[in-house]
Design a protein around this motif. Structure first.
Motif, PDB file in Angstrom:
ATOM      1  N   ALA A  34     -15.450  -1.387  14.365  1.00 43.76           N
ATOM      2  CA  ALA A  34     -14.438  -1.308  13.313  1.00 43.76           C
ATOM      3  C   ALA A  34     -14.663  -0.077  12.447  1.00 43.76           C
ATOM      4  N   LEU A  35     -13.574   0.543  12.043  1.00 45.55           N
ATOM      5  CA  LEU A  35     -13.611   1.626  11.073  1.00 45.55           C
ATOM      6  C   LEU A  35     -13.238   1.036   9.722  1.00 45.55           C
ATOM      7  N   PRO A  36     -13.590   1.732   8.637  1.00 47.09           N
ATOM      8  CA  PRO A  36     -13.198   1.221   7.314  1.00 47.09           C
ATOM      9  C   PRO A  36     -11.675   1.144   7.193  1.00 47.09           C
ATOM     10  N   SER A  37     -11.218   0.209   6.382  1.00 48.16           N
ATOM     11  CA  SER A  37      -9.775   0.120   6.129  1.00 48.16           C
ATOM     12  C   SER A  37      -9.314   1.396   5.439  1.00 48.16           C
ATOM     13  N   ILE A  38      -8.021   1.633   5.485  1.00 47.38           N
ATOM     14  CA  ILE A  38      -7.458   2.823   4.846  1.00 47.38           C
ATOM     15  C   ILE A  38      -7.827   2.857   3.365  1.00 47.38           C
ATOM     16  N   ARG A  39      -7.623   1.740   2.683  1.00 50.56           N
ATOM     17  CA  ARG A  39      -7.911   1.690   1.241  1.00 50.56           C
ATOM     18  C   ARG A  39      -9.385   1.911   0.944  1.00 50.56           C
ATOM     19  N   LYS A  40     -10.248   1.249   1.723  1.00 48.62           N
ATOM     20  CA  LYS A  40     -11.688   1.377   1.481  1.00 48.62           C
ATOM     21  C   LYS A  40     -12.166   2.804   1.707  1.00 48.62           C
ATOM     22  N   LEU A  41     -11.735   3.414   2.803  1.00 52.33           N
ATOM     23  CA  LEU A  41     -12.153   4.788   3.077  1.00 52.33           C
ATOM     24  C   LEU A  41     -11.591   5.748   2.034  1.00 52.33           C
ATOM     25  N   ALA A  42     -10.350   5.537   1.625  1.00 50.96           N
ATOM     26  CA  ALA A  42      -9.750   6.386   0.588  1.00 50.96           C
ATOM     27  C   ALA A  42     -10.540   6.286  -0.714  1.00 50.96           C
ATOM     28  N   MET A  43     -10.946   5.074  -1.067  1.00 48.35           N
ATOM     29  CA  MET A  43     -11.736   4.897  -2.288  1.00 48.35           C
ATOM     30  C   MET A  43     -13.090   5.583  -2.160  1.00 48.35           C
ATOM     31  N   ARG A  69      -3.029  -5.398  14.128  1.00 54.91           N
ATOM     32  CA  ARG A  69      -2.460  -5.999  12.911  1.00 54.91           C
ATOM     33  C   ARG A  69      -3.268  -7.199  12.462  1.00 54.91           C
ATOM     34  N   GLY A  70      -3.607  -7.185  11.185  1.00 49.94           N
ATOM     35  CA  GLY A  70      -4.336  -8.299  10.599  1.00 49.94           C
ATOM     36  C   GLY A  70      -5.830  -8.291  10.897  1.00 49.94           C
ATOM     37  N   LYS A  71      -6.277  -7.410  11.776  1.00 53.11           N
ATOM     38  CA  LYS A  71      -7.698  -7.370  12.137  1.00 53.11           C
ATOM     39  C   LYS A  71      -8.379  -6.085  11.700  1.00 53.11           C
ATOM     40  N   GLY A  72      -7.665  -4.963  11.794  1.00 54.66           N
ATOM     41  CA  GLY A  72      -8.253  -3.713  11.361  1.00 54.66           C
ATOM     42  C   GLY A  72      -8.083  -2.584  12.358  1.00 54.66           C
ATOM     43  N   VAL A  73      -8.893  -1.557  12.157  1.00 58.40           N
ATOM     44  CA  VAL A  73      -8.845  -0.345  12.979  1.00 58.40           C
ATOM     45  C   VAL A  73     -10.155  -0.255  13.744  1.00 58.40           C
ATOM     46  N   PHE A  74     -10.066   0.023  15.051  1.00 57.77           N
ATOM     47  CA  PHE A  74     -11.239   0.017  15.909  1.00 57.77           C
ATOM     48  C   PHE A  74     -11.273   1.257  16.791  1.00 57.77           C
ATOM     49  N   LEU A  75     -12.489   1.672  17.142  1.00 55.05           N
ATOM     50  CA  LEU A  75     -12.635   2.768  18.088  1.00 55.05           C
ATOM     51  C   LEU A  75     -12.143   2.283  19.444  1.00 55.05           C
TER      52      LEU A  75
END
Length: 128
Positions: A34-43, A69-75
């Motif tokens: 998993a990669l950080p969420s958009i909001r978390k990485l932006a922060m 969707r609903g799970k996140g971003v993954f490599l």
């Protein structure tokens, strides 16, 4: 894991993209991680969410990451991500410009190849 260099001439979203690809290449990120969420990485990077979203959209287009969707971003699970022919042309044009600069500075083919080899080895040798 990610950091931004505001003094770099490279756009922030491109820096993020480069760092995701480098982390995958060096094994910091494994397929399915998993990669950080958009909001978390932006922060964390102190950038706008739109900047991170653009990086993630481009990485998804290149099939480096996948969004669930609903799970996140993954490599992506794929080791070979393939490359868009247009992207390859952009890379070739960028390299062509850098090569012309080196030639102008007096580098011959052997010096250019030695420089490329040195840079590649530096990338490989950076601590994991």
């Amino acid at each position: 894991m990610f950091r931004i260099n505001p003094a770099s001439g490279k756009a922030i979203y491109e820096q993020i993209m480069d760092q995701v690809k480098e982390a995958a290449w060096k094994g910091y990120l494994q397929p399915g991680d998993a990669l950080p969420s958009i909001r978390k990485l932006a922060m964390n990077l102190q950038v706008t969410p739109n900047t991170v979203a653009k990086a993630y959209q481009m990485l998804e287009k290149e099939r480096v990451i996948v969004t669930m969707r609903g799970k996140g971003v993954f490599l992506s699970e794929k080791k070979s991500y393939g490359i868009d022919p247009g992207k390859l042309e952009d890379i070739k044009e960028n390299i062509r410009g850098q090569l012309l600069e080196l030639i102008y500075l007096g580098f011959d083919e052997d010096k250019i190849l030695a420089l490329i080899d040195k840079i590649y080895k530096e990338l490989e040798g950076e601590e994991k």
